[in-house]
Design a protein around this motif. Structure first.
Motif, short mmCIF file in Angstrom:
data_model
loop_
_atom_site.label_atom_id
_atom_site.label_comp_id
_atom_site.label_asym_id
_atom_site.label_seq_id
_atom_site.Cartn_x
_atom_site.Cartn_y
_atom_site.Cartn_z
N ASP A 83 50.01 35.78 44.06
CA ASP A 83 49.48 35.43 42.74
C ASP A 83 47.95 35.42 42.75
O ASP A 83 47.31 35.85 41.78
CB ASP A 83 50.00 34.05 42.31
CG ASP A 83 51.50 34.05 42.08
OD1 ASP A 83 52.06 35.16 41.87
OD2 ASP A 83 52.12 32.98 42.12
N LYS A 94 45.90 37.23 44.73
CA LYS A 94 45.40 38.60 44.75
C LYS A 94 45.63 39.29 43.41
O LYS A 94 44.80 40.08 42.94
CB LYS A 94 46.09 39.38 45.87
CG LYS A 94 45.65 38.94 47.26
CD LYS A 94 46.31 39.79 48.33
CE LYS A 94 45.83 39.36 49.71
NZ LYS A 94 46.47 40.17 50.79
N ARG A 95 46.77 39.01 42.76
CA ARG A 95 47.04 39.61 41.46
C ARG A 95 46.00 39.16 40.43
O ARG A 95 45.49 39.97 39.66
CB ARG A 95 48.44 39.22 41.02
CG ARG A 95 48.86 39.80 39.66
CD ARG A 95 50.13 39.17 39.19
NE ARG A 95 49.95 37.73 39.06
CZ ARG A 95 50.95 36.87 38.87
NH1 ARG A 95 52.19 37.30 38.80
NH2 ARG A 95 50.70 35.58 38.75
N ASP A 96 45.67 37.87 40.44
CA ASP A 96 44.66 37.37 39.50
C ASP A 96 43.29 37.97 39.80
O ASP A 96 42.51 38.27 38.87
CB ASP A 96 44.59 35.85 39.57
CG ASP A 96 45.89 35.20 39.11
OD1 ASP A 96 46.66 35.88 38.40
OD2 ASP A 96 46.13 34.04 39.49
N GLU A 97 42.97 38.13 41.10
CA GLU A 97 41.68 38.72 41.45
C GLU A 97 41.59 40.17 40.96
O GLU A 97 40.55 40.60 40.44
CB GLU A 97 41.47 38.66 42.96
CG GLU A 97 41.23 37.25 43.49
CD GLU A 97 41.09 37.23 45.00
OE1 GLU A 97 41.29 38.32 45.62
OE2 GLU A 97 40.80 36.15 45.56
N LEU A 98 42.68 40.92 41.10
CA LEU A 98 42.68 42.30 40.62
C LEU A 98 42.56 42.35 39.10
O LEU A 98 41.84 43.21 38.55
CB LEU A 98 43.96 43.00 41.08
CG LEU A 98 44.08 43.29 42.58
CD1 LEU A 98 45.44 43.88 42.91
CD2 LEU A 98 42.98 44.25 43.03
N LYS A 99 43.21 41.44 38.40
CA LYS A 99 43.10 41.41 36.94
C LYS A 99 41.67 41.08 36.52
O LYS A 99 41.11 41.72 35.62
CB LYS A 99 44.06 40.37 36.38
CG LYS A 99 45.51 40.82 36.36
CD LYS A 99 46.39 39.78 35.67
CE LYS A 99 47.85 40.24 35.62
NZ LYS A 99 48.71 39.22 34.96
N ASP A 100 41.07 40.09 37.18
CA ASP A 100 39.69 39.73 36.85
C ASP A 100 38.73 40.87 37.16
O ASP A 100 37.78 41.12 36.41
CB ASP A 100 39.27 38.48 37.62
CG ASP A 100 40.07 37.26 37.20
OD1 ASP A 100 40.65 37.30 36.09
OD2 ASP A 100 40.13 36.29 37.98
N LYS A 101 38.99 41.57 38.28
CA LYS A 101 38.12 42.69 38.64
C LYS A 101 38.23 43.82 37.62
O LYS A 101 37.21 44.39 37.19
CB LYS A 101 38.50 43.20 40.03
CG LYS A 101 37.57 44.26 40.58
CD LYS A 101 37.98 44.64 42.00
CE LYS A 101 37.04 45.72 42.55
NZ LYS A 101 37.45 46.11 43.91
N ALA A 102 39.47 44.13 37.21
CA ALA A 102 39.65 45.17 36.20
C ALA A 102 39.03 44.76 34.87
O ALA A 102 38.37 45.56 34.18
CB ALA A 102 41.14 45.46 36.02
N ARG A 103 39.20 43.50 34.50
CA ARG A 103 38.62 43.02 33.24
C ARG A 103 37.09 43.07 33.30
O ARG A 103 36.42 43.49 32.34
CB ARG A 103 39.09 41.59 33.00
CG ARG A 103 38.54 40.94 31.75
CD ARG A 103 39.21 39.58 31.56
NE ARG A 103 38.66 38.84 30.46
CZ ARG A 103 37.63 38.01 30.55
NH1 ARG A 103 37.06 37.82 31.72
NH2 ARG A 103 37.17 37.38 29.48
#
Length: 574
Positions: A327, A329-338
């Motif tokens: 969870d 790493k998934r949130d970090e990837l979402k924040d990075k994409a955003r």
């Protein structure tokens, strides 16, 4: 299969030479082949197994390095005795009934002090420094009174591995009798209380037989306990006032009702607009932590498909840690994409905007007003204030600077002072300002009158020189006028002197104030310079003179004080 001849020691061969005379000295290849075939037959079960000296069969599948006896053991045939515990090496351990003695031996109590006993209590089993009794003022060695009994001499127990770790070692079963008796007393007290309660209820029922029709609701019903006010169902029997589950929806295509278990597996009101609390027995499967448990199980299955060996029931902690890491790493990837999208296209201010309900100042707070605008219900809305300080009047003022204007200058309305950040003098300041204005006007009027009188006197003198009649009278009049003029000039000079003194005093005060303001500015510049210097290089102020500030210094400090909250501070500094 054990080799019985190879492991025989030399001493045995010499001693029993006659027993080996008939055997060949060396085995031939045929003998090895037969021995190998016999071993294979024993393993296959077609030949009987080898027997040891006690008549027990030897498992033919035992490896040779286990069944072969060492040469120093002196075995005469196949045996496994060397793999069993050797009697000479076995230790004798204490039995299960043996344990350390507790307490003291009160059967024999000494009446006199014995040599070598404890000097404090008189017991023989310990010394004075090991005594656990309270230190006596005079020991038993000198008083021979209250000689303590000796402790038991503890036996030396020898326990094996399991005996040392036995949690019930030394337990006395007779101690459990006290616990049993305590519980028996509690149960007896409960039975007595229940009997008294039933007797009291029976007496109440006998008294209320006359009013049975009046209090019919208190009659006991089947499926409930005796007290009808607190009806508690037995098993899953429903209360008769409640609607049966199978009568909630008479549609045969509605939720299935199982009469054997008396359960309705689905919501009987599904597809209707009726809102009720009852949604079927399966409703509990989708409430509480069941959804979270299902998500964890789904995550475990997906992780197992991707090669991660984890199980929900066997390794719940490992699964929870993996899920948390996933969870994160998934949130970090979402924040990075955003963040990358915002950096490329912008528009972050629209994402941080407040909700529409807050932007339009909507609220659920109910306020009811009367026809005259007075609040009847609810609380009044709080007044919106700015971020700057309001209703703050420093230096004892009751009004802000700029509330008074006179002669092209702004000032304070409370004291008519035109100096900003000055101390308020109140009504006295107003009177002083009005007196100063009146004095100035009076001086101006007197100067104008004096000029007019002087002009009139000059005209009269010219007229007296032309006329010759009544010369003496005119001379006397002129003398009187000249005297009066001199008096007026003298008074005027005195007034001018007083005025000049006041003006000079004001100028001196202004000059003094300017000097104090200049010193205050220099002090502020020096403070800013010291603040910019490194702390380790700043000078010490140990010789600094500390004294009470004067009124001029206080006024200069108030005038030069920086007000960060004032929006015009930067403009005034410029």
């Amino acid at each position: 299969m054990a080799n019985t001849l190879v492991n025989v020691p030399v001493s045995k061969i010499i001693k029993n030479k006659s027993s080996f005379e008939d055997e060949p000295k060396k085995k031939s290849r045929e003998d090895w082949r037969k021995a190998k075939e016999l071993e294979e037959a024993r393993k296959a079960g077609t030949a009987p197994a080898a027997v040891d000296e006690e008549g027990k069969d030897i498992n033919p599948h035992i490896p040779q390095y286990i069944s072969a006896t060492p040469w120093y053991f002196g075995a005469q045939g196949p045996t496994l005795k060397h793999q069993r515990p050797q009697p000479e090496k076995q230790k004798q351990f204490s039995s299960i009934d043996e344990w350390y003695n507790r307490g003291v031996d009160s059967s024999k109590v000494a009446t006199k002090y014995r040599k070598g006993a404890c000097e404090n209590c008189g017991a023989m089993t310990h010394k004075r420094k090991e005594c656990m009794e309270r230190p006596r003022k005079i020991g038993a060695k000198y008083t021979n009174v209250n000689i303590a009994p000796d402790e038991f001499t503890q036996p030396e127990l020898s326990m094996d591995y399991d005996g040392k770790r036995d949690r019930w070692a030394g337990y006395d079963p007779s101690q459990h009798r006290a616990i049993v008796e305590e519980y028996q007393k509690i149960e007896e007290a409960k039975r007595q209380m229940r009997a008294e309660k039933l007797n009291a209820e029976e007496n109440d029922e006998q008294d209320s037989d006359k009013d049975e029709d009046k209090y019919v609701d208190e009659v006991d019903m089947p499926g409930t306990k005796v007290d009808s006010k607190q009806r508690i169902t037995v098993r899953n029997l429903r209360i008769r006032e409640d609607t049966a589950k199978y009568l909630r929806n008479l549609n045969p295509n509605s939720a299935y009702y199982d009469p054997k278990t008396r359960s309705m597996r689905d919501n009987p009101y599904a597809g209707t607009d009726k809102e009720v609390d009852y949604k079927g027995e399966n409703f509990v499967r989708f409430s509480g932590d069941t959804q979270q448990h299902a998500n964890a199980q789904l995550f475990a299955w997906e992780a197992h498909e991707r090669g991660v060996d984890v199980h929900l029931l066997a390794e719940p902690t490992k699964l929870e840690l993996l899920k948390q890491e996933y969870d994160k790493k998934r949130d970090e990837l979402k924040d990075k994409a955003r963040g990358s999208i915002i950096n490329r296209y912008g528009g972050e201010e629209h994402l941080d905007a407040l909700p529409a309900s807050l932007l339009l100042a909507q609220t659920e707070q109910y306020i009811e007003y009367s026809r005259y605008g007075k609040i009847i219900k609810g609380q009044d809305r709080t007044k919106i204030r700015s971020k700057y300080e309001e209703d703050v009047y420093p230096n004892n003022h009751t009004s802000v600077y700029g509330s008074y204007w006179n002669a092209g200058k702004w000032g304070y309305k409370c004291c008519h002072s035109f100096v900003k950040n000055s101390y308020c003098t109140g009504i006295a300041g107003k009177k002083a300002a009005e007196a100063a204005v009146a004095e100035t006007k009076r001086i101006i009027n007197e100067e104008e009158k004096f000029d007019e009188e002087k002009a009139d006197s000059s005209d009269r003198e010219s007229m007296s020189s032309e006329t010759s009649s009544n010369e003496e009278e005119r001379v006397s009049k002129t003398i009187k006028k000249s005297k009066s003029i001199k008096r007026k000039e003298k008074k005027q000079k005195q007034k001018e002197k007083r005025k000049n003194r006041k003006m000079s005093a004001k100028i001196q005060e202004q000059d003094k104030l300017q000097q104090v303001l200049q010193k205050e500015s220099e002090r502020q510049r020096e403070a800013e310079r010291l603040l910019q210097i490194d702390e380790r290089k700043r000078p010490y102020n140990s010789m600094y003179e500390v004294k009470q500030p004067t009124s001029d210094e206080i006024e200069a400090f108030q005038m030069k004080r920086k007000r960060e909250e004032d929006p015009m501070a930067e403009f005034l500094n410029k």
